[in-house]
Design a protein around this motif. Structure first.
Motif, PDB file in Angstrom:
ATOM      1  N   PHE A  82     -40.231   9.451   1.001  1.00  0.00           N
ATOM      2  CA  PHE A  82     -40.649  10.888   1.583  1.00  0.00           C
ATOM      3  C   PHE A  82     -39.884  11.301   2.431  1.00  0.00           C
ATOM      4  CE2 PHE A  82     -41.469  12.255   6.232  1.00  0.00           C
ATOM      5  CZ  PHE A  82     -42.875  13.288   5.701  1.00  0.00           C
ATOM      6  N   PHE A  83     -38.130  11.335   2.915  1.00  0.00           N
ATOM      7  CA  PHE A  83     -37.252  11.570   3.502  1.00  0.00           C
ATOM      8  C   PHE A  83     -37.021  12.158   2.123  1.00  0.00           C
ATOM      9  CE2 PHE A  83     -32.535  10.971   3.357  1.00  0.00           C
ATOM     10  CZ  PHE A  83     -31.929  11.894   4.444  1.00  0.00           C
ATOM     11  N   VAL A  84     -36.093  11.152   1.028  1.00  0.00           N
ATOM     12  CA  VAL A  84     -36.587  12.366  -0.418  1.00  0.00           C
ATOM     13  C   VAL A  84     -37.166  13.424  -0.689  1.00  0.00           C
ATOM     14  CG1 VAL A  84     -35.192  12.080  -2.898  1.00  0.00           C
ATOM     15  CG2 VAL A  84     -34.776  10.055  -1.744  1.00  0.00           C
ATOM     16  N   ALA A  85     -38.543  13.216  -0.867  1.00  0.00           N
ATOM     17  CA  ALA A  85     -39.510  14.127  -1.680  1.00  0.00           C
ATOM     18  C   ALA A  85     -39.570  15.479  -0.500  1.00  0.00           C
ATOM     19  CB  ALA A  85     -40.165  13.931  -1.570  1.00  0.00           C
ATOM     20  N   TYR A  86     -39.219  14.944   0.946  1.00  0.00           N
ATOM     21  CA  TYR A  86     -39.018  16.162   2.329  1.00  0.00           C
ATOM     22  C   TYR A  86     -38.121  17.136   2.087  1.00  0.00           C
ATOM     23  CZ  TYR A  86     -38.236  18.656   6.745  1.00  0.00           C
ATOM     24  OH  TYR A  86     -37.760  19.020   7.772  1.00  0.00           O
ATOM     25  N   LEU A  87     -37.026  16.323   1.565  1.00  0.00           N
ATOM     26  CA  LEU A  87     -35.554  16.901   1.796  1.00  0.00           C
ATOM     27  C   LEU A  87     -35.535  18.545   0.173  1.00  0.00           C
ATOM     28  CD1 LEU A  87     -32.171  14.928   1.941  1.00  0.00           C
ATOM     29  CD2 LEU A  87     -33.764  16.700   3.954  1.00  0.00           C
ATOM     30  N   LEU A  88     -36.609  17.364  -0.682  1.00  0.00           N
ATOM     31  CA  LEU A  88     -36.506  18.395  -2.006  1.00  0.00           C
ATOM     32  C   LEU A  88     -37.100  20.126  -1.804  1.00  0.00           C
ATOM     33  CD1 LEU A  88     -36.726  15.801  -4.798  1.00  0.00           C
ATOM     34  CD2 LEU A  88     -34.686  17.081  -4.044  1.00  0.00           C
ATOM     35  N   LEU A  89     -38.500  19.610  -1.108  1.00  0.00           N
ATOM     36  CA  LEU A  89     -39.609  20.280  -0.366  1.00  0.00           C
ATOM     37  C   LEU A  89     -40.001  21.021   1.187  1.00  0.00           C
ATOM     38  CD1 LEU A  89     -42.218  18.284  -2.551  1.00  0.00           C
ATOM     39  CD2 LEU A  89     -40.906  20.124  -3.838  1.00  0.00           C
ATOM     40  N   LYS A  90     -39.354  20.615   1.526  1.00  0.00           N
ATOM     41  CA  LYS A  90     -38.527  21.525   2.990  1.00  0.00           C
ATOM     42  C   LYS A  90     -38.678  22.392   3.057  1.00  0.00           C
ATOM     43  CE  LYS A  90     -33.685  20.911   3.682  1.00  0.00           C
ATOM     44  NZ  LYS A  90     -32.565  20.781   4.740  1.00  0.00           N
ATOM     45  N   ASP A  91     -38.486  23.473   1.836  1.00  0.00           N
ATOM     46  CA  ASP A  91     -38.318  25.328   2.021  1.00  0.00           C
ATOM     47  C   ASP A  91     -38.859  25.965   1.672  1.00  0.00           C
ATOM     48  OD1 ASP A  91     -36.642  25.060   3.862  1.00  0.00           O
ATOM     49  OD2 ASP A  91     -34.962  24.771   2.203  1.00  0.00           O
ATOM     50  N   ARG A  92     -40.147  25.099   0.626  1.00  0.00           N
ATOM     51  CA  ARG A  92     -41.303  25.523  -0.425  1.00  0.00           C
ATOM     52  C   ARG A  92     -42.102  25.390   0.360  1.00  0.00           C
ATOM     53  NH1 ARG A  92     -41.379  22.815  -5.678  1.00  0.00           N
ATOM     54  NH2 ARG A  92     -42.523  24.755  -6.458  1.00  0.00           N
ATOM     55  N   VAL A  93     -43.355  26.497   0.325  1.00  0.00           N
ATOM     56  CA  VAL A  93     -44.353  26.807   0.311  1.00  0.00           C
ATOM     57  C   VAL A  93     -45.267  26.793  -0.555  1.00  0.00           C
ATOM     58  CG1 VAL A  93     -46.131  28.615   1.910  1.00  0.00           C
ATOM     59  CG2 VAL A  93     -43.538  28.553   2.502  1.00  0.00           C
ATOM     60  N   PHE A  94     -46.655  25.978  -0.328  1.00  0.00           N
ATOM     61  CA  PHE A  94     -47.569  26.077  -1.314  1.00  0.00           C
ATOM     62  C   PHE A  94     -49.029  26.972  -1.362  1.00  0.00           C
ATOM     63  CE2 PHE A  94     -44.299  22.545  -1.850  1.00  0.00           C
ATOM     64  CZ  PHE A  94     -44.439  22.712  -3.307  1.00  0.00           C
ATOM     65  N   THR A  95     -49.329  26.828  -2.234  1.00  0.00           N
ATOM     66  CA  THR A  95     -51.057  27.575  -1.405  1.00  0.00           C
ATOM     67  C   THR A  95     -51.716  26.936  -3.162  1.00  0.00           C
ATOM     68  OG1 THR A  95     -49.623  29.874  -1.992  1.00  0.00           O
ATOM     69  CG2 THR A  95     -52.251  29.868  -1.891  1.00  0.00           C
ATOM     70  N   ILE A  96     -52.582  26.090  -2.140  1.00  0.00           N
ATOM     71  CA  ILE A  96     -53.187  25.857  -2.234  1.00  0.00           C
ATOM     72  C   ILE A  96     -54.869  26.158  -1.972  1.00  0.00           C
ATOM     73  CG2 ILE A  96     -54.512  22.779  -2.591  1.00  0.00           C
ATOM     74  CD1 ILE A  96     -51.608  22.355  -1.680  1.00  0.00           C
ATOM     75  N   GLY A  97     -55.855  26.268  -2.945  1.00  0.00           N
ATOM     76  CA  GLY A  97     -57.189  27.042  -2.247  1.00  0.00           C
ATOM     77  C   GLY A  97     -57.262  28.240  -1.466  1.00  0.00           C
ATOM     78  N   GLY A  98     -56.421  28.653  -1.617  1.00  0.00           N
ATOM     79  CA  GLY A  98     -56.203  30.091  -0.286  1.00  0.00           C
ATOM     80  C   GLY A  98     -54.982  29.701  -0.049  1.00  0.00           C
ATOM     81  N   THR A  99     -54.815  28.267   0.987  1.00  0.00           N
ATOM     82  CA  THR A  99     -54.633  28.060   1.982  1.00  0.00           C
ATOM     83  C   THR A  99     -52.801  27.693   2.022  1.00  0.00           C
ATOM     84  OG1 THR A  99     -56.479  27.564   2.748  1.00  0.00           O
ATOM     85  CG2 THR A  99     -54.323  26.358   3.891  1.00  0.00           C
ATOM     86  N   ASP A 100     -51.347  28.105   2.622  1.00  0.00           N
ATOM     87  CA  ASP A 100     -50.291  27.936   2.418  1.00  0.00           C
ATOM     88  C   ASP A 100     -50.809  26.966   2.971  1.00  0.00           C
ATOM     89  OD1 ASP A 100     -50.173  29.692   1.070  1.00  0.00           O
ATOM     90  OD2 ASP A 100     -49.282  31.520   3.124  1.00  0.00           O
ATOM     91  N   TYR A 101     -49.153  25.431   2.909  1.00  0.00           N
ATOM     92  CA  TYR A 101     -48.778  25.083   2.768  1.00  0.00           C
ATOM     93  C   TYR A 101     -47.560  24.275   2.249  1.00  0.00           C
ATOM     94  CZ  TYR A 101     -53.563  23.439   2.702  1.00  0.00           C
ATOM     95  OH  TYR A 101     -54.949  23.679   2.791  1.00  0.00           O
TER      96      TYR A 101
END
Length: 200
Positions: A22-41
Motif C-alpha cells: 500500500f505504501f509503495v503504491a501510494y507513493l507511485l500513484l499519489k499525484d495521479r487522478v483516475f477517471t472511472i465511470g465518469g468519476t475522478d478518483y
C-alpha cells in the motif's frame, strides 16, 4: 511435514506485505487522478481499492498456512473491508483514515472491559508468548490499554491536521515503530513478573 519446510519469512510477508505494498503504491500513484465511470478518483482511493482484496487474499493464505487467525486479525480485516469500502464507494479518503482509530478504540475498550471484570483479556492472546504472573498480566494490560487509547487519539490528530502523505508515512512506519518501542520499554515488567520455565 510440509509446514516444517516452508520459508520462515512467509508468515511475516503475508502479514506486513500488504501494508508495505500500500505504501509503495501510494507513493507511485499519489499525484495521479483516475477517471472511472465518469468519476475522478485520486491515487489514494485507487490504492485503497486495490489494498482491500490483496489484504484479504493474504489473510486467507495466512489462515491456510497457520490454521488460524487471531481475533485482532479478523476484526482488522472486517474494518478494512467496511471503512476501505466506504472510502472507495463514497470517494472519500477520510473513512479509511479513521480505521486505525476504531481498531485501537475497540481493542483498548475490550481490555478496559476485562479489567473492570478483574480479568486480563491480553493474557488470552499473549500467554503462550509471554509467561507472566497474574499481577504482571494485570499491570501490562493496563499499560497496553492506555497505549492503544493513546494511539487512537494520535491517529485522529495526525489525519485531521496533517497531509495524506504524512498520514501514510505515520500509518506505515510510525504506528509500527511506536508498538515496537512500547514493548521494548516493558522489559522491566517482563523481568520482574516473568515466570521462569522449568529447567528440568
Amino acid at each position: 511435514m510440509a509446514g516444517e519446510t516452508r520459508p520462515k519469512y512467509l508468515k511475516p510477508l503475508l502479514e506486513y506485505g500488504p501494508i508495505l505494498g500500500f505504501f509503495v503504491a501510494y507513493l507511485l500513484l499519489k499525484d495521479r487522478v483516475f477517471t472511472i465511470g465518469g468519476t475522478d478518483y485520486e491515487g489514494f482511493i485507487v490504492v485503497t481499492a486495490g489494498f482491500i482484496p490483496v489484504f484479504l487474499i493474504c489473510m486467507g493464505l495466512l489462515w491456510k498456512l497457520t490454521g488460524h487467525l487471531s481475533k485482532m486479525q479478523v476484526v482488522t480485516a472486517v474494518l478494512i473491508v467496511v471503512f476501505g469500502g466506504l472510502s472507495v464507494w463514497l470517494n472519500d479518503e477520510r473513512f479509511f483514515k479513521m480505521k486505525p482509530t476504531l481498531i485501537y478504540l475497540i481493542f483498548g475498550g475490550a481490555l478496559a472491559v476485562g479489567l473492570l471484570r478483574g480479568e486480563s483479556y491480553l493474557r488470552l492472546v499473549m500467554e503462550e508468548l509471554v509467561p507472566l504472573q497474574e499481577e504482571g498480566w494485570m499491570l501490562l494490560t493496563k499499560r497496553v490499554m492506555a497505549f492503544f487509547l493513546g494511539l487512537a487519539v494520535l491517529n485522529e490528530v495526525i489525519w485531521r491536521t496533517m497531509s495524506t502523505e504524512s498520514w501514510v508515512w505515520f500509518k506505515t512506519f510510525g504506528l509500527t515503530a511506536a508498538i515496537f518501542v512500547f514493548f521494548l520499554t516493558q522489559g522491566g515488567l517482563f523481568r520482574r513478573y516473568g515466570m521462569e520455565e522449568d529447567k528440568g
